[in-house]
Design an enzyme around this catalytic site. Sequence first.
Site, PDB file in Angstrom:
ATOM      1  N   GLY A  26       0.813  -1.214   0.000  1.00 14.12           N
ATOM      2  CA  GLY A  26       0.000   0.000   0.000  1.00 14.12           C
ATOM      3  C   GLY A  26       0.844   1.261   0.000  1.00 14.12           C
ATOM      4  O   GLY A  26       0.313   2.358  -0.229  1.00 14.12           O
TER       5      GLY A  26
ATOM      6  N   HIS B 260      -4.588  16.115   1.399  1.00 16.80           N
ATOM      7  CA  HIS B 260      -4.183  15.154   2.427  1.00 16.80           C
ATOM      8  C   HIS B 260      -3.653  15.894   3.648  1.00 16.80           C
ATOM      9  O   HIS B 260      -3.279  17.063   3.566  1.00 16.80           O
ATOM     10  CB  HIS B 260      -3.084  14.215   1.903  1.00 16.80           C
ATOM     11  CG  HIS B 260      -3.623  13.076   1.094  1.00 16.80           C
ATOM     12  ND1 HIS B 260      -3.846  13.187  -0.259  1.00 16.80           N
ATOM     13  CD2 HIS B 260      -4.003  11.812   1.437  1.00 16.80           C
ATOM     14  CE1 HIS B 260      -4.331  12.036  -0.716  1.00 16.80           C
ATOM     15  NE2 HIS B 260      -4.448  11.193   0.292  1.00 16.80           N
TER      16      HIS B 260
ATOM     17  N   LYS C 279       1.805  13.961   5.101  1.00 13.22           N
ATOM     18  CA  LYS C 279       2.058  13.181   3.871  1.00 13.22           C
ATOM     19  C   LYS C 279       3.320  13.685   3.183  1.00 13.22           C
ATOM     20  O   LYS C 279       3.513  14.897   3.056  1.00 13.22           O
ATOM     21  CB  LYS C 279       0.840  13.269   2.937  1.00 13.22           C
ATOM     22  CG  LYS C 279       0.986  12.381   1.713  1.00 13.22           C
ATOM     23  CD  LYS C 279      -0.336  12.101   1.041  1.00 13.22           C
ATOM     24  CE  LYS C 279      -0.159  11.271  -0.207  1.00 13.22           C
ATOM     25  NZ  LYS C 279       0.370   9.919   0.085  1.00 13.22           N
TER      26      LYS C 279
ATOM     27  N   GLY D 148      -0.628   8.856  -4.572  1.00 14.14           N
ATOM     28  CA  GLY D 148      -0.716   7.670  -5.436  1.00 14.14           C
ATOM     29  C   GLY D 148      -2.104   7.556  -6.055  1.00 14.14           C
ATOM     30  O   GLY D 148      -2.251   7.171  -7.223  1.00 14.14           O
TER      31      GLY D 148
HETATM   32  P1  NAD Z   1       3.020   6.716   8.788  1.00 16.51           P
HETATM   33  O1  NAD Z   1       4.189   7.623   8.674  1.00 16.51           O
HETATM   34  O2  NAD Z   1       1.986   6.983   9.833  1.00 16.51           O
HETATM   35  O3  NAD Z   1       3.537   5.216   9.033  1.00 16.51           O
HETATM   36  C1  NAD Z   1       4.594   4.638   8.324  1.00 16.51           C
HETATM   37  C2  NAD Z   1       5.256   3.616   9.222  1.00 16.51           C
HETATM   38  O4  NAD Z   1       6.256   2.961   8.458  1.00 16.51           O
HETATM   39  C3  NAD Z   1       5.955   4.256  10.447  1.00 16.51           C
HETATM   40  O5  NAD Z   1       5.600   3.556  11.631  1.00 16.51           O
HETATM   41  C4  NAD Z   1       7.442   4.108  10.126  1.00 16.51           C
HETATM   42  O6  NAD Z   1       8.252   3.916  11.284  1.00 16.51           O
HETATM   43  C5  NAD Z   1       7.441   2.863   9.238  1.00 16.51           C
HETATM   44  N1  NAD Z   1       8.607   2.830   8.335  1.00 16.51           N
HETATM   45  C6  NAD Z   1       9.140   3.843   7.614  1.00 16.51           C
HETATM   46  N2  NAD Z   1      10.221   3.423   6.945  1.00 16.51           N
HETATM   47  C7  NAD Z   1      10.365   2.105   7.262  1.00 16.51           C
HETATM   48  C8  NAD Z   1      11.318   1.127   6.896  1.00 16.51           C
HETATM   49  N3  NAD Z   1      12.348   1.427   6.085  1.00 16.51           N
HETATM   50  N4  NAD Z   1      11.166  -0.128   7.398  1.00 16.51           N
HETATM   51  C9  NAD Z   1      10.138  -0.439   8.220  1.00 16.51           C
HETATM   52  N5  NAD Z   1       9.214   0.475   8.615  1.00 16.51           N
HETATM   53  C10 NAD Z   1       9.343   1.718   8.139  1.00 16.51           C
HETATM   54  O7  NAD Z   1       2.381   6.659   7.343  1.00 16.51           O
HETATM   55  P2  NAD Z   1       0.911   6.150   6.922  1.00 16.51           P
HETATM   56  O8  NAD Z   1      -0.032   7.306   6.893  1.00 16.51           O
HETATM   57  O9  NAD Z   1       0.563   4.925   7.691  1.00 16.51           O
HETATM   58  O10 NAD Z   1       1.193   5.784   5.380  1.00 16.51           O
HETATM   59  C11 NAD Z   1       2.160   4.809   5.022  1.00 16.51           C
HETATM   60  C12 NAD Z   1       2.198   4.681   3.502  1.00 16.51           C
HETATM   61  O11 NAD Z   1       0.947   4.185   3.041  1.00 16.51           O
HETATM   62  C13 NAD Z   1       2.430   5.993   2.760  1.00 16.51           C
HETATM   63  O12 NAD Z   1       3.228   5.720   1.615  1.00 16.51           O
HETATM   64  C14 NAD Z   1       1.017   6.397   2.330  1.00 16.51           C
HETATM   65  O13 NAD Z   1       1.013   7.220   1.180  1.00 16.51           O
HETATM   66  C15 NAD Z   1       0.432   5.054   2.033  1.00 16.51           C
HETATM   67  N6  NAD Z   1      -1.039   4.948   2.093  1.00 16.51           N
HETATM   68  C16 NAD Z   1      -1.614   4.160   1.141  1.00 16.51           C
HETATM   69  C17 NAD Z   1      -2.966   3.926   1.167  1.00 16.51           C
HETATM   70  C18 NAD Z   1      -3.552   2.964   0.174  1.00 16.51           C
HETATM   71  O14 NAD Z   1      -4.775   2.699   0.207  1.00 16.51           O
HETATM   72  N7  NAD Z   1      -2.721   2.396  -0.711  1.00 16.51           N
HETATM   73  C19 NAD Z   1      -3.772   4.533   2.151  1.00 16.51           C
HETATM   74  C20 NAD Z   1      -3.146   5.340   3.100  1.00 16.51           C
HETATM   75  C21 NAD Z   1      -1.767   5.528   3.081  1.00 16.51           C
END
Ligand code: NAD
Length: 261
Positions: A94, A151, A155, A161
Amino acid sequence: MTDPIRIAILGAAGRMGRALIDALPQHGTLRLGAALDRAEAAGQNQEVAAGVPLSADLAAQTGNFDVLIDFTRPEGTLAALDSCVAARRGMVIGTTGFSSEQRARIEAAAQRIPICMSGNFSIGVNLCLALVEHAARVLGERFDIEVIEAHHRHKVDAPSGTALMLGEAAARGAGVTLAEQAVYAREGHTGARAANTIGFSTIRGGDVVGDHSVLFLGDGERIEITHKASNRANFANGALRAAAWLQGRPAGLYSMTDVLA
Ligand code: NAD
């Protein structure tokens, strides 16, 4: 009764990770097998659910899950690819904001394991993709196409995306190539709008979970297709549905459209 599918959540300490942990009990065929995040993430070694502590060592956890769900950052996804390929585990991706080189690495891994990847796992957004493609096909080049997204202030990538997926859907419908026709920024003396381009506008602020509109602007009328997410449960439920669907599939790169077909 068949055994439940064991899920690992990568990014378990993040916003989407927490939404996935909250939504998981509603999916009876799934259970949490591992919760992973960076070593620096708060809550390492503490339980995120009964018997499942947060861990930073993915390679050590591959025996505890069947499908990994990743919502992190591109570098987190790429680091997980190798472990999942080595252990033959499926991945639901995701995370957004990949470069074309990073995407190529995911495509290469998908020749070895099943991967379901989507910039948006909400069912409503996936419906909007079909509506946008249809509208662009019907309305033709007399209508200008603009994508607007908003957003929350945290973000890190833009446009979202989802905005890019909506742009791709509009381009498909209009019979143009997004890479050639996209306009991602306007400033200063831009000149008149070029025909057949697809414009993007980005808003960042507050706690907006995700708003997307595609505007079809004609002479004397305009059509707007809008989706607004008010919480993350819709993304989490879609990703969990994708994980259940992915288990046991052959290697390949799948999208949410395949899951919903
Ligand atoms: P967030 O910053 O709240 O959480 C991301 C998590 O990933 C954090 O806990 C961080 O410590 C961890 N992380 C970062 N780099 C890492 C690594 N190298 N190894 C392991 N863990 C790592 O972000 P979020 O709002 O939860 O969003 C995360 C991603 O999901 C973003 O890319 C966002 O755009 C995407 N997203 C996608 C959808 C979808 O439906 N596809 C929906 C919402 C968010």
